[in-house]
Write a protein that holds these residues in place. Structure first.
Motif, PDB file in Angstrom:
ATOM      1  N   ARG A 109       0.825  -1.205   0.000  1.00 43.13           N
ATOM      2  CA  ARG A 109       0.000   0.000   0.000  1.00 43.13           C
ATOM      3  C   ARG A 109       0.858   1.253   0.000  1.00 43.13           C
ATOM      4  N   TYR A 110       1.956   1.249   0.873  1.00 43.70           N
ATOM      5  CA  TYR A 110       2.842   2.423   0.889  1.00 43.70           C
ATOM      6  C   TYR A 110       3.573   2.558  -0.441  1.00 43.70           C
ATOM      7  N   HIS A 111       3.861   1.469  -1.050  1.00 44.33           N
ATOM      8  CA  HIS A 111       4.520   1.507  -2.346  1.00 44.33           C
ATOM      9  C   HIS A 111       3.603   2.161  -3.392  1.00 44.33           C
ATOM     10  N   ARG A 112       2.346   1.795  -3.341  1.00 43.82           N
ATOM     11  CA  ARG A 112       1.376   2.395  -4.263  1.00 43.82           C
ATOM     12  C   ARG A 112       1.184   3.877  -3.968  1.00 43.82           C
ATOM     13  N   LEU A 113       1.225   4.219  -2.657  1.00 38.36           N
ATOM     14  CA  LEU A 113       1.065   5.619  -2.274  1.00 38.36           C
ATOM     15  C   LEU A 113       2.204   6.452  -2.840  1.00 38.36           C
ATOM     16  N   ARG A 147       3.910   5.888  -5.474  1.00 40.63           N
ATOM     17  CA  ARG A 147       3.802   5.977  -6.904  1.00 40.63           C
ATOM     18  C   ARG A 147       2.678   6.935  -7.354  1.00 40.63           C
ATOM     19  N   THR A 148       1.656   6.992  -6.575  1.00 42.53           N
ATOM     20  CA  THR A 148       0.460   7.723  -7.033  1.00 42.53           C
ATOM     21  C   THR A 148       0.369   9.152  -6.511  1.00 42.53           C
ATOM     22  N   SER A 149       1.107   9.483  -5.425  1.00 45.59           N
ATOM     23  CA  SER A 149       0.963  10.815  -4.824  1.00 45.59           C
ATOM     24  C   SER A 149       1.850  11.812  -5.562  1.00 45.59           C
ATOM     25  N   ASP A 150       1.314  13.057  -5.642  1.00 47.43           N
ATOM     26  CA  ASP A 150       2.092  14.135  -6.225  1.00 47.43           C
ATOM     27  C   ASP A 150       2.671  15.053  -5.169  1.00 47.43           C
ATOM     28  N   ARG A 206       5.084  11.621  -0.487  1.00 47.39           N
ATOM     29  CA  ARG A 206       6.013  10.665  -1.079  1.00 47.39           C
ATOM     30  C   ARG A 206       7.169  10.326  -0.120  1.00 47.39           C
TER      31      ARG A 206
END
Length: 935
Positions: A61-65, A67-70, A75
């Motif tokens: 989940r943190y990995h996806r966060l 990748r997806t957060s600007d 990040r």
């Protein structure tokens, strides 16, 4: 190489997951294998309760966060939490190294964006730290250093400063700026807030000093010593070294060894240490130095390093390992002599029981192996020296070998063979007492030793050689008792050993030789009762038994034993018995039989004695003892008064052995036997026969004469007397004189021409200084007879014209007769005086009478004739007066000697000459006149 105990190889323990509400620190970069690989990036987070989901799901989940957060802050926070989850869970989740480098490269823009805005919800010192890590991971070392310096300058109290300083020192070290790196590491080491990095910093401080060259090596050595003190502060530390520390510690040892090797080796190493403060790791340092030299091929340097520690800390428990390592080093170098010397030192060092007890199992095995090898080597060396005639060198080598065997024997399970080798080595070295001890131990104190009997036998043989003085020393002189005790011990322990009977036989002979019959018989009987005794051993035992029985006078038992020995000697079971030895046994057997004869004779059992004596010839025909036995048999018959048998045996003996020395005495024995059997003539004949062969025959002939006299053989007797007296014997003493006179007297009595023997008898008596009643009687009577013979001659001479001539003859005859009578008086004294006086008087009276009646010359006239007659009367008157005087003297002897016939005859003559005075009837009485008063 000596290594710390296995703890240096233990795996690093994983840290258990922290409980909720605890703070923790996540190490984002592991230290690499080298300083250049280290990743000086750390993040600090507050602990929060772990969600009740799997770490891999959270990380996803943190990995996806990320990748997806600007949002940069989001990040960066996601990135930190991923690192935290990986460190807490221990699972391989999050980013791979390649992904991490790419992610941090992407994160740099986020860090810079946050710094540009000047607004950040977290701590800026942490942000600078993360930026420095990000720059380092992306290869921007200068930028990373710049951020670290900013961190230190802007936030000197930040807890991240120590790590920043550490990363700066690491960077300087990597750049070859060793002095700057030294300062940086020292700041961390001396700082109170840098405890987390002090260990690694101290380690790197040493390296930075080392890199500055030999001038800084003493500083580096001191630093590395501190590193080791920190990692290995006590003995137990060696048992619990973490896996992560193994390489650090190993490199520390290695660099210290390198610096010491490039200086003065062990001496330099010792100068860096403190004897007053022993350290538990010092032996590892010396070991590393020794290994370093060994790797370089410097064997002596390696040995010196090992030896240096042994001397530096002789009581350290690692000393055995160092001694063994010296052996290995020399062995690797192929120096056999040095290997042997090193092994010898190890064996000697732990020879004492207390020292040996300190060795480990493997070390103990090494000690045993080395001892055996050294012992075998010196044993072989002694043998080779002996073959070359090097006596002293051989003895020394064997003595050394024996010492090693003796030291090894109590430390092996099966000590018998070792002890026996020790005994043999001592024997070869001439140390016989010690050899005996070892043989005994091998035989009687080494359980389970299959060759125990041989070891025990070696002890017996050693003692036997000592008793026989066959050993080249005066110090080892056992007694026969010692040998006997050893043999008894051998027999008791190894009762079935085939060598026992031979040993007992030998001991029997030895005890016999020293005169101990009881012990000799004991050992001989053991042989004779042993089922496995060989014929040769039985032969020896029977001889011992026979000799003892013979010496103790038990000749019957001796005969039995000699017979047994003879049967064995003459059988086909003994090959080494010579003819001479068989003859010796027969002689002994004959002697035993002979002694039985002597003993029986001494006890008066003559028939039994004769039987034994006669048996000797059947045992040893024609032998000297058999000849003597025949002789003794005859003598025994003499003692038994069996004269006929004795004579027969004696005569047979003389006929069979005429030249034997014993034959010389047979004649006497035969004479004795003939005499005792009342056959003197036979005895005399034997004597005369013996005399014919004798150099001095007359003694024997005179004995024969006496026997002939006893037998009444007068003629033969007289012939012997005559022949003997013809030799002109002279008496040397009274008895001899009487003997010779006896011979003459007997010849007077029975021989031819007795008057000549009377003359010889009288003359010998007159000439002799010795007289006896018999010889005086015989000679005086003989002289009277001779006087009577002379008187008859005197009487037969008539006085005729011319008167002078006939008167001269008449007077000479008178003188001859008178002298005989005087000789009779001189010899016979009062016994013959009456007769002598009468006969002498009659000689004078006869002369006077013959003168008165002699013829007158025819040419005279009457007057002349008358005058001539008157002259004759005048001449005759003195002779008549002399006759009267002698008769009167004889008459007077009545008062002193009494009356006898010759006095009576004198009285008759006096009565005729003086009738008025003497012619009257008188009765001659003999009485003793005594006065009434006894006067």
């Amino acid at each position: 190489m000596i290594r710390p105990i296995q703890s240096l190889c233990l795996s690093l323990l994983l840290v258990a997951p922290a409980m909720a509400q605890e703070s923790f620190r996540v190490e984002l970069g592991r230290d690499g294998e080298t300083i250049g690989d280290m990743r000086p990036v750390f993040l600090t987070f507050e602990s929060r309760p772990m969600p009740a989901i799997s770490p891999s799901e959270v990380a996803r989940r943190y990995h996806r966060l990320f990748r997806t957060s600007d949002e940069p802050e989001v990040r960066i926070d996601a990135l930190n939490r991923l690192s935290n989850i990986r460190d807490r869970s221990g699972e391989d989740i999050g980013f791979s190294p390649a992904e991490e480098e790419r992610v941090y490269s992407e994160a740099i823009s986020s860090y810079e964006s946050i710094l540009e805005r000047g607004s950040y919800g977290g701590r800026l010192d942490e942000l600078l730290y993360q930026m420095a890590k990000a720059h380092a991971l992306t290869g921007q070392q200068d930028a990373s250093i710049q951020r670290l310096k900013q961190l230190i300058g802007l936030y000197p109290q930040s807890p991240l400063v120590p790590e920043a300083r550490f990363r700066l020192a690491e960077s300087a070290f990597a750049a070859g700026q060793y002095a700057e790196a030294e300062n940086g590491y020292r700041h961390l080491v001396t700082s109170d807030d840098s405890e987390e990095f002090s260990t690694t910093a101290r380690y790197m401080l040493g390296w930075s000093q080392f890199k500055q060259g030999p001038s800084a090596w003493n500083r580096a050595a001191a630093t590395f010593v501190e590193v080791l003190d920190e990692f290995l502060p006590q003995e137990q530390s060696l048992e619990s070294v973490s896996e992560s520390s193994v390489d650090t510690i190993d490199d520390t040892f290695r660099v210290l060894a390198l610096m010491a090797a490039r200086n003065s080796g062990p001496d330099t190493l010792i100068s860096w240490l403190d004897r007053e403060r022993p350290r538990p790791w010092e032996h590892l340092l010396f070991d590393r130095l020794a290994d370093y030299y060994a790797i370089l091929g410097d064997t002596r340097g390696s040995v010196a390093a090992n030896t240096a520690f042994i001397e530096y800390s002789p009581n350290h428990n690692s000393v055995p390992a160092f001694l063994l390592q010296v052996v290995d080093v020399w062995q690797t170098a192929g120096d056999v002599e040095q290997v042997r010397a090193a092994r010898a030192r190890f064996v000697e060092t732990y020879g004492a029981e207390s020292a040996f007890a300190e060795l480990s199992g493997d070390q103990s095995d090494k000690w045993r192996s080395y001892s055996k090898r050294l012992a075998d080597y010196h044993y072989d060396l002694g043998g080779r020296a002996a073959e070359q005639g090097q006596v002293a060198a051989s003895g020394k080598a064997f003595a050394i070998a024996a010492a090693y065997y003796e030291g090894l024997s109590p430390r092996v399970a099966q000590s018998g063979e070792i002890l026996r080798l020790a005994g043999d080595a001592r024997l070869q070295a001439g140390q016989f007492a010690k050899a005996l001890v070892n043989f005994r131990k091998a035989a009687y104190e080494a359980p389970g030793y299959n060759e125990a009997a041989d070891a025990a036998w070696a002890a017996v043989i050693l003692l036997r050689d000592g008793v026989d003085q066959k050993l080249p020393t005066a110090e080892f002189r056992p007694e026969l008792q010692d040998l006997s005790n050893e043999a008894n011990r051998f027999e008791k322990r190894f009762a079935d050993d085939a060598r026992i009977s031979g040993l007992m036989a030998d001991l029997g002979s030895r005890w016999l030789a020293v005169g101990n019959h009881e012990r000799a018989l004991h050992y001989a009987s053991q042989v004779l009762t042993a089922a496995g005794a060989s014929p040769a051993e039985q032969y020896t035992a029977w001889q011992v038994t026979a000799r003892i029985r013979q010496k103790e006078g038990e000749y019957g038992l001796a005969e039995r034993a000699w017979n047994q020995a003879l049967d064995l000697a003459e059988g086909d079971q003994l090959e080494d018995v010579t003819d001479e030895q068989r003859a010796a046994v027969r002689r002994q057997l004959a002697t035993a039989v002979y002694r039985q004869g002597e003993m029986a004779a001494a006890r008066g059992r003559f028939r039994e004695a004769v039987g034994h004596f006669r048996r000797v010839d059947s045992v040893l025909p024609g032998s000297e003892i058999a000849i003597r036995a025949r002789y003794d048999a005859a003598n025994t018959l003499l003692k038994a008064s069996d004269w006929a048998a004795a004579v027969a045996d004696l005569q047979e003996f003389r006929a069979d052995h005429p030249q034997h020395e014993l034959a010389a005495g047979i004649s006497d024995k035969l004479v004795h036997a003939w005499i005792q059997s009342d056959k003197p003539t036979r005895a005399a004949s034997e004597l005369l026969q013996a005399a014919d062969n004798s150099a001095n025959p007359w003694g024997l002939r005179m004995r024969a004469a006496e026997l002939l006299n006893e037998a009444g053989n007068i003629a033969e007797r007289n012939a012997l007397y005559v022949d003997y007296l013809a030799t002109g014997p002279e008496a040397a003493d009274g008895s001899e004189h009487e003997r010779l006179q006896t011979f003459r007297y007997r010849l007077v009595e029975t021989g031819d021409d007795p008057d000549s023997w009377r003359e010889a008898l009288v003359q010998a008596e007159l000439d002799s200084a010795w007289h006896s009643a018999d010889t005086l009687e015989w000679s005086s009577r003989a002289s009277l007879v001779l006087g009577a013979r002379a008187a008859a001659v005197f009487t037969s001479i008539s006085l005729s014209q011319p008167l002078e001539q006939s008167l001269d003859r008449k007077q000479k005859a008178l003188e001859a007769a008178r002298q005989r009578f005087l000789d009779a008086e001189a010899l016979g004294g009062a016994r013959v005086l009456s007769e002598s006086l009468f006969r002498r008087a009659e000689l004078y009276r006869g002369l006077a009478k013959d003168l008165m009646t002699s013829t007158i010359p025819s040419d005279l006239n009457e007057l002349e004739a008358m005058q001539y007659q008157m002259l004759l009367e005048e001449e005759a008157y003195p002779f008549e007066e002399k006759a009267i005087q002698l008769h009167t003297e004889n008459h007077r002897r009545i008062a002193s000697e009494g009356y006898d016939a010759w006095i009576g005859r004198s009285l008759g003559v006096l009565a005729e000459l003086h009738p008025g005075r003497y012619e009257r009837s008188v009765k001659w009485l003999s009485w003793n006149m005594r006065s009434k008063d006894g006067v």
